[in-house]
Design an enzyme around this catalytic site. Structure first.
Site, PDB file in Angstrom:
ATOM      1  N   ASP A   1      16.457 -48.671 -16.982  1.00 26.83           N
ATOM      2  CA  ASP A   1      17.076 -48.061 -18.154  1.00 26.83           C
ATOM      3  C   ASP A   1      17.038 -46.549 -18.104  1.00 26.83           C
ATOM      4  OD1 ASP A   1      14.278 -48.239 -18.299  1.00 26.83           O
ATOM      5  OD2 ASP A   1      14.279 -48.025 -20.470  1.00 26.83           O
TER       6      ASP A   1
ATOM      7  N   ARG B   1      26.237 -44.815  -9.747  1.00 28.31           N
ATOM      8  CA  ARG B   1      25.278 -45.435 -10.678  1.00 28.31           C
ATOM      9  C   ARG B   1      25.554 -46.930 -10.771  1.00 28.31           C
ATOM     10  NH1 ARG B   1      26.581 -40.715 -13.749  1.00 28.31           N
ATOM     11  NH2 ARG B   1      27.814 -41.931 -15.248  1.00 28.31           N
TER      12      ARG B   1
ATOM     13  N   LYS C   1      13.933 -51.831 -26.064  1.00 29.61           N
ATOM     14  CA  LYS C   1      12.755 -51.049 -25.706  1.00 29.61           C
ATOM     15  C   LYS C   1      12.807 -49.679 -26.354  1.00 29.61           C
ATOM     16  CE  LYS C   1      11.972 -48.171 -22.702  1.00 29.61           C
ATOM     17  NZ  LYS C   1      11.827 -47.263 -21.550  1.00 29.61           N
TER      18      LYS C   1
ATOM     19  N   GLU D   1       6.325 -49.873 -26.910  1.00 28.08           N
ATOM     20  CA  GLU D   1       5.783 -49.130 -25.768  1.00 28.08           C
ATOM     21  C   GLU D   1       5.093 -47.835 -26.206  1.00 28.08           C
ATOM     22  OE1 GLU D   1       7.164 -47.169 -21.477  1.00 28.08           O
ATOM     23  OE2 GLU D   1       8.618 -48.252 -22.702  1.00 28.08           O
TER      24      GLU D   1
ATOM     25  N   GLU E   1       2.938 -45.287 -24.823  1.00 27.04           N
ATOM     26  CA  GLU E   1       2.385 -44.892 -23.526  1.00 27.04           C
ATOM     27  C   GLU E   1       1.514 -43.646 -23.645  1.00 27.04           C
ATOM     28  OE1 GLU E   1       3.682 -43.499 -18.987  1.00 27.04           O
ATOM     29  OE2 GLU E   1       5.236 -44.008 -20.452  1.00 27.04           O
TER      30      GLU E   1
ATOM     31  N   LYS F   1       4.263 -53.128 -24.377  1.00 28.17           N
ATOM     32  CA  LYS F   1       4.376 -52.510 -23.052  1.00 28.17           C
ATOM     33  C   LYS F   1       3.455 -51.291 -22.996  1.00 28.17           C
ATOM     34  CE  LYS F   1       7.638 -50.579 -19.674  1.00 28.17           C
ATOM     35  NZ  LYS F   1       9.042 -50.347 -19.300  1.00 28.17           N
TER      36      LYS F   1
ATOM     37  N   SER G   1       6.597 -54.690 -16.491  1.00 20.44           N
ATOM     38  CA  SER G   1       7.903 -54.121 -16.797  1.00 20.44           C
ATOM     39  C   SER G   1       7.971 -52.817 -16.006  1.00 20.44           C
ATOM     40  CB  SER G   1       8.054 -53.848 -18.296  1.00 20.44           C
ATOM     41  OG  SER G   1       9.304 -53.245 -18.564  1.00 20.44           O
TER      42      SER G   1
ATOM     43  N   TYR H   1      12.361 -40.295 -19.158  1.00 19.37           N
ATOM     44  CA  TYR H   1      13.511 -41.002 -18.587  1.00 19.37           C
ATOM     45  C   TYR H   1      14.443 -41.485 -19.668  1.00 19.37           C
ATOM     46  CZ  TYR H   1      10.677 -45.200 -19.597  1.00 19.37           C
ATOM     47  OH  TYR H   1       9.897 -46.167 -20.179  1.00 19.37           O
TER      48      TYR H   1
END
Length: 461
Positions: free
Chosen positions: A135, A157, A246, A288, A290, A330, A401, A461
């Site tokens: 992603d 891509r 996500k 998620e 992180e 995640k 993941s 990202y």
């Protein structure tokens, strides 16, 4: 009152003094009560310290104060903090001063997609399977393509992502894939929609729904955005074929005090609102939070901070009445900071990661899909394998993941050339199987990766 129990003249003398002292003390006490009850001056912080609970850190940075500034001031801070983050609905921490009270979140009906959410979540973490995270934003994938001398154009891509989706038997270890919006609506070279190719291979399409981060609070801290219009976008993505989503909240550790409680709370609430909106629109939310590997701290600090972040996130999810059985977590694995000069064995990583989750994550959540977070492909696999080997009876599936940890070697093998596609697909299959085996605690032997460290400082990202 003071009373004498003696009978000689000396005792009678002290009894008189005691009586006088008692009268003076009671008059002083009455005077103090009147001042508090009828006075126009506001009490000082020191005089109220024993009867007013300390204020929990607000959602904005406030300089230390030496005087009590009143309930209205505190209430305004909280309202302003809510507005600065764009959130409304509940106060993050109860106001124990009594200036205002936060009601318990009301009991809510389940999502109309409740049964489907549970089925999708269970399928994503089916035995021996995990998620391909592809992603990356257009900007980020451009950096990857640049490594092999390929221009960041839609054609390339598409070719890069089609390589994965057309890998024979990929669903033996890949249950699903997180897509960027461009990819969700993109067609293969022969005109077949990518979502149709994925469904034909029994791979569940997912979608990244956050819109990136913005700076906030102390230097370097961020909060993830994308709540505005999310319900409409989620409905559109569901119609296109996506079945999960996500959203990545990013926190960091540094000697200046990061992560602040404001950053932890703000990102937790954003994740919770995103999760609830997605569930109401048929998408399983992958939560998620992180905590980046960046920093010179040891594994103990990484674990401590990660537990705080996860606990705050679970509290926020509970406040919005998330359906635990219809979501996935995640998180980052627990490792020493990348600048610490220290390493940890897979067993140490497994112990710190899983035991920390046992303190924070409800058993009702069906699975955990770990991010690789800049670990090498081999390191991520062996750490996941150790978790499943040492904790085979964990209450949740321990899966993966991975983005970079499934793509780096494949990108190198492909090199942007059509004649290399088959070899690159075989390598992707081998990497997927290695991680599928690791999610069962059964990975052994040599690792198929051909790259080393994948660490990028302050990764986005």
């Amino acid at each position: 009152m003071y009373q004498s129990i003696g009978h000689d003249n000396s005792e009678k003398k002290w009894a008189k003094w005691g009586l006088a002292s008692s009268v003076i003390a009671n008059v002083a006490l009455a005077g103090a009560v009147c001042m508090v009850a009828f006075g126009n001056t506001e009490p000082t912080l020191e005089s109220t310290a024993m009867r007013v609970a300390p204020q929990v850190a607000p959602m904005v940075h406030i300089a230390p104060r030496n005087v009590f500034q009143g309930a209205n001031f505190r209430r305004n801070l909280r309202v302003n903090a809510e507005e600065s983050l764009g959130f409304t609905g509940y106060i993050p921490y109860p106001d124990t001063t009594g200036a205002s009270l936060t009601p318990l979140p009301a009991l809510q009906d389940k999502s109309p997609y409740s049964a489907e959410l549970q089925q999708t979540a269970a399928a994503i973490v089916a035995d021996g399977k995990g998620i391909l995270a592809c992603d990356e934003s257009t900007k980020t994938i451009g950096k990857r393509l640049e490594q092999i001398g390929v221009p960041n154009e839609e054609t390339y891509r598409r070719q890069w992502r089609e390589l994965f989706f057309r890998t024979p038997n990929m669903n033996e270890a890949i249950s699903s894939a997180i897509l960027y919006e461009e990819t969700l609506f993109q067609n293969a070279e022969d005109g077949t929609p990518f979502v149709d190719i994925m469904k034909a291979n029994n791979v569940i399409p997912g979608i990244k729904v956050d819109t990136g981060v913005r700076a906030t609070f102390m230097d370097g801290e961020t909060i993830t955005e994308g709540i505005d219009g999310l319900a409409e976008r989620a409905a559109k993505y569901y119609k296109q074929g996506a079945r999960f989503a996500k959203w990545r909240g990013v926190l960091r550790i540094d000697p200046n005090g990061a992560p602040s409680m404001e950053a932890i709370e703000g990102n937790a609430r954003a994740l919770a609102q995103y999760g609830k909106i997605c569930q109401m629109n048929g998408l399983v939310p992958i939560i998620e939070p992180e905590v980046l590997m960046d920093g010179a701290h040891g594994i103990e600090v990484q674990r401590w901070v990660t537990e705080k972040v996860q606990a705050a996130t679970m509290k926020a999810l509970s406040d919005v009445n998330i359906e635990w059985e219809g979501m996935l977590l995640k998180p980052n694995m627990i490792l020493p900071g990348t600048d610490s000069g220290k390493t940890a064995s897979p067993e140490d990583v497994a112990k710190n990661t899983v035991e920390g989750l046992m303190r924070t994550l409800p058993a009702a959540v069906p699975g955990i899909t770990f991010l690789s977070g800049g670990q090498s492909e081999e390191e991520a696999t062996r750490n996941l394998n150790a978790m499943n080997k040492l904790y085979p009876n964990a209450p949740w599936k321990l899966s993966f993941s991975f983005g970079r940890a499934l793509q780096a070697s494949v990108l190198k093998a492909w090199d942007g050339k059509t004649e290399n596609v088959e070899a690159a697909q075989k390598l992707f299959y081998a990497l997927s199987k290695a991680n599928g085996d690791a999610s069962l605690g059964k990975f052994e032997g040599e690792h198929p990766a051909t790259t080393g460290s994948l660490y990028e400082k302050n990764y986005v990202y």
